[in-house]
Scaffold this active site. Structure first.
Site, short mmCIF file in Angstrom:
data_model
loop_
_atom_site.label_atom_id
_atom_site.label_comp_id
_atom_site.label_asym_id
_atom_site.label_seq_id
_atom_site.Cartn_x
_atom_site.Cartn_y
_atom_site.Cartn_z
NE ARG A 133 -0.76 2.13 -5.32
CZ ARG A 133 -1.99 1.98 -5.80
NH1 ARG A 133 -2.39 2.68 -6.81
NH2 ARG A 133 -2.81 1.13 -5.22
N GLY A 190 0.79 -1.22 0.00
CA GLY A 190 0.00 0.00 0.00
C GLY A 190 0.82 1.27 0.00
CB CYS A 240 -20.62 3.64 -25.93
SG CYS A 240 -21.79 4.73 -26.65
CD GLU A 241 -19.91 2.02 -19.37
OE1 GLU A 241 -20.01 2.61 -18.28
OE2 GLU A 241 -20.02 0.79 -19.50
N PRO A 256 4.88 -4.36 -1.00
CG PRO A 256 6.75 -3.01 -1.37
CD PRO A 256 6.30 -4.24 -0.64
NE ARG A 277 -4.82 3.05 -10.05
CZ ARG A 277 -4.71 4.20 -9.43
NH1 ARG A 277 -4.45 5.29 -10.11
NH2 ARG A 277 -4.84 4.29 -8.13
CE1 TYR A 312 -10.38 1.01 -7.31
CE2 TYR A 312 -8.60 1.48 -8.83
CZ TYR A 312 -9.33 0.58 -8.09
OH TYR A 312 -8.99 -0.74 -8.11
CE1 TYR A 366 -2.85 -3.42 -8.18
CE2 TYR A 366 -1.77 -1.38 -7.54
CZ TYR A 366 -2.09 -2.70 -7.28
OH TYR A 366 -1.65 -3.28 -6.13
N1 LLP Z 1 -0.88 -6.84 -0.25
C1 LLP Z 1 -2.18 -7.13 -0.31
C2 LLP Z 1 -2.72 -8.19 0.53
C3 LLP Z 1 -3.01 -6.43 -1.19
O1 LLP Z 1 -4.30 -6.71 -1.24
C4 LLP Z 1 -2.46 -5.42 -2.01
C5 LLP Z 1 -3.30 -4.67 -2.95
C6 LLP Z 1 -1.07 -5.15 -1.93
C7 LLP Z 1 -0.32 -5.88 -1.03
C8 LLP Z 1 -0.39 -4.15 -2.78
O2 LLP Z 1 -0.89 -2.86 -2.68
P1 LLP Z 1 -0.07 -1.66 -3.34
O3 LLP Z 1 1.28 -1.59 -2.65
O4 LLP Z 1 0.11 -1.95 -4.77
O5 LLP Z 1 -0.92 -0.46 -3.13
N2 LLP Z 1 -6.38 -1.57 -8.27
C9 LLP Z 1 -6.14 -0.62 -7.19
C10 LLP Z 1 -5.29 -1.19 -6.11
C11 LLP Z 1 -5.89 -2.41 -5.49
C12 LLP Z 1 -4.93 -3.07 -4.60
C13 LLP Z 1 -5.46 -4.29 -3.97
N3 LLP Z 1 -4.55 -4.90 -3.07
C14 LLP Z 1 -5.52 0.66 -7.78
O6 LLP Z 1 -5.38 0.75 -8.98
O7 LLP Z 1 -5.22 1.58 -7.02
#
Ligand code: LLP
Length: 430
Positions: A290, A246, A358-359, A288, A326, A330, A387
């Site tokens: 992202r 995250g 078309c949205e 991590p 995205r 979001y 993502y």
């Molecule tokens: N660990 C777990 C258990 C997770 O569910 C996730 C993301 C991560 C790690 C990695 O999170 P990151 O470091 O990438 O933020 N599609 C969304 C993000 C959904 C993430 C779901 N889980 C977006 O585009 O922001």
């Protein structure tokens, strides 16, 4: 300046905490678009390596698992595997791809795992080291039924959420993890049933960037420290406590990047405050996604329609919500830059950058200040390495874009552009 400070500042100069959209060379992106067409994802593997290196320096003793879901393209996975990081996988498909890419530490985070996924992962675990994280007590039964009692983590619902949007906050959603008050009991049960219990796991959400998110992260880590203490008090040793991923990136050009060193210090401090409850010996785990790949990617798209309207100038582009979901899902903000050679001389207009789907959700940006767009211009969309391609889909029967990798000064197609024929390939013949 001390030698240490001088070498830290030269690392910062060579490996800045963020790569902004403005830092990408416009002429290079125009050349790639001319060669490969648009929409086109570009991923810079050298930047992925830099991000991995910065993470490793900030968390030298941590177990780092890349969250494969952010970008599972083989070239990206191989690059990250080569840096020595492990892989955190959300589905059997990700486990297969991570193993194929050469990761030797792979963990499957089983969220309501489909039977087919459990079958496949247990099968793969017969001759590879794969750890499994369970977030529901009955997943233990399902694993035992399949004869698997290997390395296990118990996912806890920490009751603390964080992140850029309600749809990505997992830490307070009962779907994820066993309730905190059950954690120690579930660990004991798993240990009694012969599982090789390695540790606890939690994830607050995605996009930790500002002070509130950092407070939430600290609270999550402290909670995990307490729970680890409870488990240790039951006489069960744990070797790792995983506090999730995250880690956010600045999608807005005005936002500051995450200060990784402060995050690492805050994490250690929050975990350390639980010392004396048996936590001092455990390894910290982070996962991590992202952070490793977001600023290593841009999406290049071409303006195909310019329509002045009383409300806004609509710049119609050839990339839509199917290529980059995205913003539609979001309301996510992505920086957009005109790659027109004379962009600096153009007047600025407030534009809506809209795709061909078309949205009405299909807009990359609304009311965005941009150099007046002209038909044929190329636009670059920033921070799309995470993502982006991964969430691309074929709605409206739109084939997915190609992906070009930049690697040590060379470029190569790492995913070819999908075709309309590809779209119908799976349909049963009549
Ligand atoms: N660990 C777990 C258990 C997770 O569910 C996730 C993301 C991560 C790690 C990695 O999170 P990151 O470091 O990438 O933020 N599609 C969304 C993000 C959904 C993430 C779901 N889980 C977006 O585009 O922001």
């Amino acid at each position: 300046m001390t030698t240490e400070a001088a070498s830290a500042s030269s690392v910062a100069a060579a490996n800045p905490p963020v790569r902004r959209l403005a830092d990408w060379p416009a002429a290079g992106l125009r050349d790639l678009a001319a060669e490969h067409g648009t929409p086109l994802y570009v991923v810079d593997l050298d930047r992925v390596r830099e991000n991995a290196d910065r993470l490793r320096r900030a968390f030298p003793d941590a177990e780092i698992g890349y969250a494969v879901k952010a970008n599972a393209i083989e070239s990206v996975l191989e690059t990250i595997a080569d840096t020595g990081l492990g892989a955190e996988c959300a589905a059997a498909g990700e486990v297969v791809r991570a193993l194929d890419a050469g990761f030797d530490r792979v963990r499957y985070t089983a969220v309501n795992p489909p039977a087919r996924d459990l079958d496949r992962v247990v099968d793969l675990a017969a001759d590879r080291e794969i750890a499994i994280t369970v977030g529901a007590e009955d997943t233990l039964d399902r694993l035992a039924e399949r004869g698997w009692t290997g390395e296990l983590f118990v996912r806890v619902n920490p009751g603390v959420g964080a992140g850029h949007h309600a749809k990505v906050r997992t830490g307070t959603d009962p779907k994820f993890g066993v309730p905190g008050e059950r954690a120690a009991a579930v660990v004991s049960e798993a240990a009694n049933r012969g599982f090789d219990v390695r540790g606890l796991h939690a994830h607050a959400g995605s996009g930790i960037l500002d002070a509130d998110d950092l407070d939430a992260h600290r609270a999550l880590v402290a909670r995990m420290g307490e729970l680890t203490g409870e488990v240790v008090d039951r006489g069960i040793d744990l070797d790792t406590v995983i506090v999730g991923g995250g880690f956010g990136v600045p999608y807005r050009e005005t936002e500051s990047p995450l200060d990784l060193d402060s995050l690492a210090a805050a994490t250690r401090e929050a975990l350390g405050s639980a010392e004396g409850r048996g936590v001092s010996g455990v390894t910290l785990g982070i996962e991590p996604g992202r952070y490793l790949v977001a600023d290593a990617g841009v999406l290049v798209t071409r303006v195909n329609t310019v329509k002045p309207t009383p409300e806004t100038t609509v710049a119609g582009v050839d990339c839509g919500m199917t290529d980059l979901l995205r913003p539609a899902l979001y309301d996510a903000h992505h920086a957009i830059r005109s790659l027109a050679p004379d962009a600096a001389e153009r007047e600025t207009v407030s534009a809506t950058v809209a795709g061909p789907v078309c949205e009405s959700a299909d807009a990359l940006a609304r009311d965005r200040e941009l150099p007046a767009p002209a038909r044929g211009d190329l636009l670059a969309v920033g921070n799309t390495g995470a993502y982006g391609y991964e969430m691309a889909n074929t709605y409206n029967s739109r084939p997915r874009p190609a992906v070009v990798a930049l690697d040590d000064g060379e470029s190569r197609v790492c995913v070819r552009r999908e075709t309309i024929d590809d779209l119908t390939r799976l349909e049963a013949e009549r």
